[in-house]
Design an enzyme around this catalytic site. Structure first.
Site, short mmCIF file in Angstrom:
data_model
loop_
_atom_site.label_atom_id
_atom_site.label_comp_id
_atom_site.label_asym_id
_atom_site.label_seq_id
_atom_site.Cartn_x
_atom_site.Cartn_y
_atom_site.Cartn_z
N SER A 83 -10.01 -0.42 7.02
CA SER A 83 -9.41 -0.33 5.68
C SER A 83 -8.70 -1.56 5.15
O SER A 83 -8.33 -1.59 3.98
CB SER A 83 -8.45 0.85 5.63
OG SER A 83 -9.17 2.03 5.46
N LYS A 107 0.87 -1.18 0.00
CA LYS A 107 0.00 0.00 0.00
C LYS A 107 0.90 1.22 0.00
O LYS A 107 1.93 1.24 0.70
CB LYS A 107 -0.88 -0.04 1.25
CG LYS A 107 -1.91 1.07 1.33
CD LYS A 107 -2.80 0.92 2.56
CE LYS A 107 -3.88 1.99 2.65
NZ LYS A 107 -4.77 1.81 3.83
N SER A 158 -9.74 1.96 2.86
CA SER A 158 -8.84 2.69 1.99
C SER A 158 -7.83 1.81 1.25
O SER A 158 -7.26 2.25 0.27
CB SER A 158 -8.06 3.74 2.80
OG SER A 158 -7.23 3.10 3.77
#
Ligand code: GLN
Length: 484
Positions: free
Chosen positions: A175, A76, A151
């Protein structure tokens, strides 16, 4: 090769049926072919990947391979990567090249993993759809008109489409779990303090936690084992020894007690999602688990408490992005105040600005007692609810989200409705507990995730429970047709 488990890839590498370079090339080719439709990557680091893969091949040949040596993965874009852009999904950091590695990245590099690139995400991890990214929204591989969740939406989408076998994610209020649910992959948010936050760009420091995402619980176990553990660079990191997460996989779940919180099955839960969750729980009954209803009475206070605490911490954490030390700086500032104002106005998107304003307001004198302090008290009540219930049952199960992945373009128009969809995930972060999301079927043609919440540092048990379910079902093996 993109449908193999980590254990299978390990075997192929060790038997020299494939080299790490070939493996990296396979996934890089898939990214090239499929990512234009998904936008799950912000950066693809082809040269670095091939170099790391070559080094991994030498290490394997020398007989020094660890379990993840030569295995591709993607991070990420919230994790700092030495020499590689770390944007956090924001224009503010579009030009930021980290001067060091996050501890998670460093550990996985040492383990010999091969980084394919950096994954798309909501700006500064604020959001539930990955639509707030400066780099444009990521699409859901199951339905390109749906969001992948957020997210960590880039991580979940890339896994579901077979563009990487492993991915890292972070979970401040859901997330990791929610995008895993929306994309039909497996994700684990560890106990707060289990995984180092050093070099993970801070959103809300008392809630943020990095964790593994993959296509199965077994693969998550391999990744967590390499990520977790004490780090002197993070003062909130736990000194508790790391368990061998793969050793317990396959243990029987007969006699396990599962609590279903009444509050997680009430008003607002989509009927088809509820049916899929009921079916998954029935599978655990067939495996010998005992299921009973429990109550987490303060659940409905979690959203208001979270959406005060998280923005409050964010407003403080994001004050460092001032146009001086990091990232975007406006053109020709006329004085210092102009520099701050225009750099921040231009660098941050509207969801991030909304959070900073909410947080600064909640922390201002005169409102602090009414909002921030009150929210902290609710946080304690929620943690106490979990403590009580988890002394009566081994784990808690329920849905990850009240509905399946929404259509692209619907959520940012109504942020409060988007916040409300975090109802089943944010309480877990407020309590600091570990929780997983595992694929549990489909509703309205889109994936549904089952949430499993455990006691602090009970990751090994959660992974085993998830693994048992995945031995008995094949939801986690389903692949979106366009990406087979
Ligand atoms: N949707 C939640 C938020 O926007 C959770 C995000 C996260 O876990 N990073 O704050």
């Amino acid at each position: 090769m993109h449908q193999q488990s980590i254990a299978e890839l390990r075997g192929m590498l060790d038997r020299r049926e494939v080299s790490s370079v070939e493996l990296a090339q396979h996934f890089l080719a898939r990214i090239k072919a499929h990512d234009p439709a998904l936008n799950s990557f912000i950066s693809v680091t082809e040269d670095e990947a091939l170099k790391a893969a070559l080094a991994a091949d030498h290490r394997i040949a020398a007989g020094h391979a660890e379990p993840l040596t030569g295995i591709p993965l993607a991070h990420k874009d919230i994790f700092c990567t030495l020499g590689v852009k770390t944007s956090c999904g924001s224009r503010m950091l579009d030009n930021f090249v980290a001067p060091y590695n996050a501890t998670v990245v460093e550990r996985l590099n040492q383990a010999g993993t091969v980084m394919l690139g950096k994954l798309n995400m909501d700006e500064f991890a604020m959001g539930s759809t990955s639509e707030s990214s400066f780099y444009g929204p990521t699409k859901n591989p199951w339905d390109l008109s749906a969001v992948p969740g957020g997210s960590s939406g880039g991580s979940a989408a890339a896994l579901a489409a077979g563009l990487t076998p492993l991915a890292t994610g972070t979970d401040t209020g859901g997330s990791i779990r929610q995008p895993a649910a929306y994309c039909g992959v497996t994700g684990l948010k560890p106990t707060y303090g289990r995984v180092s936050r050093f070099g993970m760009i801070a959103y809300a420091s008392s809630l943020d936690q990095g964790g593994p995402m993959a296509r199965s619980a077994e693969d998550c176990a391999w990744l967590l084992k390499a990520m977790a553990g004490f780090d002197a660079l993070d003062s909130t990191c736990s000194e508790q020894p790391v368990e061998d997460y793969t050793a317990k996989l396959g243990e029987d779940v007969a006699g396990l007690t599962i609590g279903l919180p009444r509050e997680y099955f009430g008003e607002g839960l989509d009927g088809e999602v509820a049916r899929a969750i009921d079916e998954a729980v029935a599978e655990f009954r067939r495996l010998g688990a005992e299921v009973r209803e429990v109550s987490l009475p303060n659940s409905e206070l979690a959203i208001p408490a979270y959406y005060v605490i998280a923005p409050a911490e964010a407003s403080s954490n994001l004050s460092r992005f001032d146009g001086v030390r990091f990232g975007h700086r406006c053109e020709a500032p006329k004085d210092l105040v102009d520099l701050y104002e225009r750099s921040r106005a231009e660098g941050f998107g509207s969801e991030v600005k909304r959070r900073i304003m909410i947080g600064a307001y909640a922390l201002s004198s005169g409102y602090y007692d009414a909002y921030y302090l009150k929210a902290q008290r609710i946080r304690r009540l929620i943690a106490d609810d979990f403590r009580r219930v988890l002394s009566e049952v081994d784990v808690i199960m329920g849905p990850v989200a009240p509905h399946v992945a929404p259509d692209l373009g619907t959520s940012l128009k109504d942020p409060v409705a988007m916040y409300l969809s975090d109802i089943y995930t944010v309480p877990v972060n407020l309590a600091g507990l570990p929780a997983m999301s595992i694929p549990a079927g489909f509703a309205h043609g889109r994936p549904v995730g089952l949430q499993i919440i455990g006691r602090a540092f009970d990751e090994a048990r959660l992974l085993n429970i998830a693994h048992r379910f995945q031995q008995a079902t094949d939801w986690h093996r389903q692949i979106p047709a366009a990406f087979a």
